[in-house]
Structure formats: C-alpha cells, structure tokens
Design a protein around this motif. Structure first.
Motif, PDB file in Angstrom:
ATOM      1  N   ILE A  54       0.859  -1.191   0.000  1.00 14.64           N
ATOM      2  CA  ILE A  54       0.000   0.000   0.000  1.00 14.64           C
ATOM      3  C   ILE A  54       0.890   1.235   0.000  1.00 14.64           C
ATOM      4  O   ILE A  54       1.941   1.268   0.630  1.00 14.64           O
ATOM      5  N   GLU A  99      -9.538   2.663   8.225  1.00 14.03           N
ATOM      6  CA  GLU A  99      -8.773   1.418   8.142  1.00 14.03           C
ATOM      7  C   GLU A  99      -7.690   1.527   7.072  1.00 14.03           C
ATOM      8  O   GLU A  99      -6.573   1.025   7.247  1.00 14.03           O
ATOM      9  N   ARG A 107      -5.012   3.448   8.593  1.00  9.95           N
ATOM     10  CA  ARG A 107      -4.245   2.615   9.544  1.00  9.95           C
ATOM     11  C   ARG A 107      -3.237   1.738   8.807  1.00  9.95           C
ATOM     12  O   ARG A 107      -2.079   1.593   9.235  1.00  9.95           O
ATOM     13  N   GLN A 108      -3.670   1.143   7.688  1.00 10.16           N
ATOM     14  CA  GLN A 108      -2.751   0.317   6.894  1.00 10.16           C
ATOM     15  C   GLN A 108      -1.574   1.133   6.366  1.00 10.16           C
ATOM     16  O   GLN A 108      -0.439   0.665   6.334  1.00 10.16           O
ATOM     17  N   ALA A 134       0.729   1.700   9.290  1.00 11.88           N
ATOM     18  CA  ALA A 134       1.464   0.462   9.601  1.00 11.88           C
ATOM     19  C   ALA A 134       2.554   0.215   8.569  1.00 11.88           C
ATOM     20  O   ALA A 134       3.654  -0.251   8.893  1.00 11.88           O
ATOM     21  N   ASN A 135       2.268   0.554   7.316  1.00 11.01           N
ATOM     22  CA  ASN A 135       3.252   0.375   6.252  1.00 11.01           C
ATOM     23  C   ASN A 135       4.481   1.264   6.457  1.00 11.01           C
ATOM     24  O   ASN A 135       5.592   0.928   6.031  1.00 11.01           O
TER      25      ASN A 135
END
Length: 472
Positions: A147, A312, A315-316, A319-320
């Motif tokens: 992503i 979401e 959030r991804q 996190a990436n």
C-alpha cells in the motif's frame, strides 16, 4: 435595410416571449386542477427542487475526486533538455527523456532516451553519438509495496462515492421533510378555512331565521343580538383562516418547481382529502416496511461504516510506514541500433534504503489511527441504538395518534348529534339561541381538534420518514 433588421429583431423577440410564456403556462396548467395529491407533490419535489438537485452534486463531486486519485496512476512523459553555447563554443547539450507507467503494487515501468553532446559536460553523462536508450523497472520492496499513498487515494476515492450517496440521502430527506410539513400545514389551513366558511353560512342562516321569528313575534329581540355576535365571530374566524391559508400556500410554493421554474398554486387547487389512507404507503412508514435491515441500510450508519473503512486504509498506510524504505531499480541500456541484441552487461542498477532508528513518529501515527477507529466504533454502536429507539418511539407516537383520532372522531359525531337535537328542540320552542350556539361552539372546537390531531398524525409519519432517511 436597417429598418428591416430592426423589424426582424422585434419579431424574434416576440416569438421568444410567446415561447417562454407558453412554457410557463404549460407548467402552471399542471396545477390548474381540483386536487394536488401528497404523493404527486412529493414527486415534484424529488425531481425538480433545487436543494434536492444540489444534494445530487455530492455524488458528482465524489466522482471527480476519484478521477483525481486515479490520475496518480496515469502514464507520464518527461523531457529535460539543457544546452549552453558561448562565443561559438557548444559547452553542452543534454537531453533526458522518459516514459513512466506507475502500476498498482509499488512497481514502476520506465523507458528512456538520453543524448549528450558538447565539449564540457560531466563524463558520467556521456552517451554514444546516436544516444542511449533504456528500459527498466523500479520496485518498492519495503514501504509502498502493498500500500502506498496513490493506492490509498484510489481506495478512499471509491469509498467516498459510497459516503457521498449516503450524505446525498441525508440532505435530500431534510428537504422532503420540510416540504411535507409545508404540505400538511397547507392542508390543515385549508380544512380550517373551509370549516369556518361552512359555519359562517350556518350562523348567517340562523341569524336571518331569528330575525324573521322576531318579526312574527315568536322570539325575543335579544336573540338577534346573540345570533349577530355569532356571525361576527365567524366572520373574524374566516378572515383569520384565509390569512393562514394564504401564508401556508405561499410557503408550499417554495417547494413547487418544474425544471428551473417555480410554480404557484391556483386558488382552485385543493389538498388531498383522502390522505390518511395513502400516507403510509407514500412514505413507506407502515410497521411491515420497517425491519432490522432498515438499520444497516440507513444512510447515517452507512456513512459511519464507510468512514470506518477509510480510517482502516489510513491505519494500513501508517502500519506500512514502519517498514524500511527499500527501492530497487534495474534498467537495461543500449544504443538505439543495438537495442534488439540483448547484452546483460549493459545496465543501470540502483538501491535506495533508509529507516529511522526509533520509529517514534511512525509508531505514534499508527497508535493515533487505531484510536480513531476505536472511537468511531463506539459512535456507530451508539448511533445504532439511538436509531432503533427513535424509530420505536416514533412508531409508538403514530399508534397513539391513531387512537386519539378514533376518540376525536367519535367525539365529533356525538357533538353533531347534540347540535342536531338542540336545533330540533329550538324548532319546537323548547331551546334557545344561546344553547344552540354553545353546542355549535363545542362542535367547532372538536372539529378543530380533529384537524389538529390529523395533522399531528401526518407530521409524525413524516418524522418517521425523516428518521428512516430513504428518499429514493
């Protein structure tokens, strides 16, 4: 010649005016009828009202935003050309051109052509006389592989379409609810005005009858004073009723449009009198049409869940960012004339690597993204509960108003019976104008209460329609 031109302009203007007049007249004829039903009125508002059309722009705006996001994956041509020449000497001529194709999973395909000439340039930029072609690929093996910002923008753009449709429904339902209120107020004012007119007629007839009885000596003169007072009260009621009706009709006209033309009701147009039998079907507010699926399909819940999906994605993305940046690129290079003969020793290769030591910024951003999701989950749970209770409370109110209407209907019947009985007694000389007026006043008050409770019932259904938020 000039006179002929002026005459032609006048004729064109006249035809244009007549054409526009025919359009407006054609629109007004749609309402030049005896009755405007509530379902027909609501249909006009849904189709033509500017604020409903404005709500539809939400979706068009989201489509434009999605197009912008998809633009991040558009192929790109880049050309960089620099040349310096001084006192007859060509210092350098540098041409760098490329064609890039971004793809979904952090992969970029690139083709290029470089050409260098002159006497003074960086030796690493040297190319063969015919130039240098390249074809290669760049891959993100850390951040951006699964992503990246471009992917996130496209995903959010698709979700924005769904969010905009939910917001469109919420904006449109507000307009339809206010339009419904205006229609019900018009109907209420119309019925009150008609009630006052009819009882003014009764009072006037009674007044004339009393005067004849006085002339014949069968009734005391004071009865004419009392009957006259009643007539004047009724005249005052009629005037106030007509004023309320005129204001209600003008308020209703705020919601009557055809295309871009506002329409005003004709004086002979009446509201739907059989509304109580068609209302629930028009608004889809009957108990059978409201079920558990209503909550999940509700635009407000859909909007919140769509926002949850967007959070979401964020959030991804956060996190990436905990992954190291590792970009690897490989480009095969060759002279244009030798491009068909592959030589693995002719290439450009690059590695780009970086990672913060403590990752405090990245870890903090991820924690904030998770907290936002948790906060929205609590909000969704609360909204579901509130929506369920609002629907239940509104259904309880509608059921109560139905029972109240049955009571007031029976009460009106009883008052009609009492008035008829009193008028018979008066015809036998066993009653008085005072008692008749008293019975009639009670009946008028009961009928006004009947009209008011009916109106409350209609508005209560419209409020349930607003809560359900299903304008389509």
């Amino acid at each position: 010649m000039e006179r002929r031109r002026n005459k032609m302009r006048t004729v064109i203007k006249l035809f244009s005016f007549l054409f526009l007049l025919s359009i407006v007249k054609g629109y007004s004829q749609d309402f030049n009828k005896e009755e405007l039903s509530y379902s027909e009125f609501l249909g006009y508002v849904k189709k033509y009202h500017p604020l409903v059309k404005q709500a539809n722009l939400e979706v068009s705006s989201a489509q434009a935003m999605l197009m912008v996001a998809r633009g991040g994956f558009d192929p790109k041509i880049e050309v960089d050309y620099n040349k310096k020449e001084f006192k007859g000497t060509e210092y350098y001529s540098l041409l760098n051109s490329s064609f890039k194709i971004p793809t979904w999973y952090g992969v970029e395909i690139k083709a290029g052509f470089d050409e260098t000439d002159g006497q003074y340039y960086n030796p690493q930029n040297r190319t063969p006389e015919a130039g240098l072609t390249s074809l290669g690929i760049s891959v993100a093996l850390g951040q951006g592989m699964f992503i990246n910002q471009r992917m996130a923008d496209v995903r959010e753009g698709k979700l924005q379409l769904k969010l905009s449709d939910a917001q469109r429904k919420l904006r449109a339902i507000e307009v339809l609810y206010k339009a419904s209120e205006a229609y019900f107020e018009w109907r209420k004012s119309y019925n009150e005005a008609e009630l006052y007119k009819s009882y003014l007629g009764f009072a006037s007839t009674r007044f004339n009858g009393v005067k004849k009885l006085i002339e014949l000596g069968d009734s005391p003169a004071i009865d004419s004073v009392e009957a006259g007072i009643t007539v004047r009260k009724r005249e005052l009621n009629v005037e106030n009723g007509n004023l309320k009706l005129a204001k209600a009709k003008l308020n209703l006209s705020n919601y009557l449009w055809i295309e871009n033309v506002p329409v005003e009701l004709e004086d002979n147009v009446k509201p739907e009198q059989n509304l109580i039998q068609t209302l629930e079907e028009t608004l889809k507010t009957s108990a059978m049409m409201v079920n558990s699926e209503t909550f999940e399909a509700h635009p407000k819940i859909q909007a919140l869940e769509t926002k949850m999906s967007m959070l979401e994605i964020n959030r991804q993305l956060k996190a990436n960012s905990l992954l190291p940046k590792l970009n690897v690129g490989y480009n095969y290079i060759s002279e244009p004339s030798y491009f068909n003969s592959f030589n693995a020793d002719d290439y450009k290769f690059n590695i780009d690597f970086s990672i913060p030591i403590f990752l405090r910024k990245e870890r903090g951003g991820l924690k904030l993204a998770k907290l936002k999701i948790q906060d929205l989950k609590f909000d969704i749970d609360q909204q579901r509960l509130e929506l369920k209770n609002k629907i239940k409370a509104q259904q309880t109110e509608i059921a109560s108003l139905k029972r109240q209407k049955n009571v007031i209907d029976n009460l009106v019947k009883d008052y009609v019976t009492m008035l008829n009985s009193e008028e018979k007694l008066f015809s036998f000389g066993e009653s008085s104008i005072f008692l008749i007026n008293s019975r009639e006043n009670n009946l008028v008050s009961a009928k006004l209460s009947q009209i008011s409770i009916e109106n409350q019932y209609y508005i209560s259904n419209a409020e349930l329609y607003k809560i359900l938020a299903n304008p389509d």
